[in-house]
Design a protein around this motif. Structure first.
Motif, PDB file in Angstrom:
ATOM      1  N   PRO A  25       0.825  -1.210   0.000  1.00 59.15           N
ATOM      2  CA  PRO A  25       0.000   0.000   0.000  1.00 59.15           C
ATOM      3  C   PRO A  25       0.859   1.259   0.000  1.00 59.15           C
ATOM      4  O   PRO A  25       2.010   1.243   0.454  1.00 59.15           O
ATOM      5  CB  PRO A  25      -0.802  -0.136   1.295  1.00 59.15           C
ATOM      6  N   LEU A  26       0.321   2.329  -0.548  1.00 62.09           N
ATOM      7  CA  LEU A  26       1.019   3.605  -0.518  1.00 62.09           C
ATOM      8  C   LEU A  26       1.133   4.099   0.917  1.00 62.09           C
ATOM      9  O   LEU A  26       0.237   3.876   1.746  1.00 62.09           O
ATOM     10  CB  LEU A  26       0.250   4.649  -1.333  1.00 62.09           C
ATOM     11  N   PRO A  27       2.225   4.783   1.255  1.00 60.05           N
ATOM     12  CA  PRO A  27       2.312   5.402   2.581  1.00 60.05           C
ATOM     13  C   PRO A  27       1.169   6.386   2.773  1.00 60.05           C
ATOM     14  O   PRO A  27       0.670   6.975   1.817  1.00 60.05           O
ATOM     15  CB  PRO A  27       3.667   6.124   2.540  1.00 60.05           C
ATOM     16  N   ALA A  28       0.772   6.548   4.012  1.00 60.73           N
ATOM     17  CA  ALA A  28      -0.371   7.404   4.306  1.00 60.73           C
ATOM     18  C   ALA A  28      -0.164   8.812   3.746  1.00 60.73           C
ATOM     19  O   ALA A  28      -1.088   9.432   3.226  1.00 60.73           O
ATOM     20  CB  ALA A  28      -0.622   7.463   5.808  1.00 60.73           C
ATOM     21  N   GLU A  29       1.078   9.339   3.824  1.00 60.93           N
ATOM     22  CA  GLU A  29       1.299  10.705   3.372  1.00 60.93           C
ATOM     23  C   GLU A  29       1.214  10.834   1.848  1.00 60.93           C
ATOM     24  O   GLU A  29       1.064  11.923   1.316  1.00 60.93           O
ATOM     25  CB  GLU A  29       2.666  11.211   3.834  1.00 60.93           C
TER      26      GLU A  29
END
Length: 211
Positions: free
Chosen positions: A198-202
């Motif tokens: 998954p993409l990092p939250a930021e």
């Protein structure tokens, strides 16, 4: 001469697959196109008009449907219709060079057929076998994988004697465990869905869309 005049049972069978409504009749357009193309190699303007009459639409709409799919042809094709995938993965793997070699060797361009009626060529969109690029498809059959100049020369030599080599994969290309593709020789290629992270939250887009 009408193509479907003596094929009323076939026409009835095709229409029976769809609701008995104007929209249902129009849904039969694609199998009717396929029937003509399988028999004659392409769909001429008179055949488009005939299919339009059967489906309750216009020849213009029939042509517009055909233009969306590279599998339908409005001009005659050769006995062996060679289709080179031209999308990004195949281009990066050498499909542009493959195309240049093919048209130079056959001295033919899209829409043309070689003098002996044997070959025609076409660039097509993604054939769905990115892990085995560059990919060549002959007629509506399976794929030939990782086709470079040497393999192309072998294929053309065989086709010139009507000894078409077996395809590496049928259509559609089988996908194995983990979402990975395998070549005809059993070599696993491409990435696995298990390797996705998954993409990092930021990095995620803000709620409500970009500002």
């Amino acid at each position: 001469m009408s193509y479907f005049a003596d094929k009323q049972e076939l026409v009835a069978d095709i229409f029976s697959r769809y609701p008995d409504t104007p929209q249902g009749k129009r849904s039969a357009l694609m199998p009717l196109l396929r029937e003509v193309q399988d028999a004659e190699g392409f769909v001429s303007a008179p055949r488009m008009a005939e299919i339009a009459g059967l489906c309750g639409t216009t020849a213009t709409e029939v042509r517009s449907v055909m233009s969306f799919y590279s599998t339908y042809h409005t001009v005659p094709t050769g006995k062996y219709h060679l289709q080179v995938c031209s999308t990004l993965m195949c281009a990066l793997a050498g499909s542009d060079e493959l195309w240049d070699t093919l048209v130079a060797e056959l001295d033919v361009q899209p829409g043309e057929v070689t003098a002996d009626g044997r070959f025609s060529v076409q660039k097509v969109e993604c054939l769905g076998s990115c892990g085995t690029a560059p990919v060549l498809q002959i007629n509506d059959e399976g794929f030939y994988e990782r086709v470079g100049p040497a393999r192309l020369a072998e294929l053309l030599a065989a086709l010139r004697t009507d000894h078409k080599p077996a395809t590496d994969h049928p259509v559609p290309v089988p996908i194995g465990e983990g979402g990975r593709q395998s070549t005809a020789k059993g070599v696993t290629v491409g990435g696995s869905v298990r390797e996705l992270t998954p993409l990092p939250a930021e990095a995620a887009p803000p709620a409500g869309g970009a500002s």
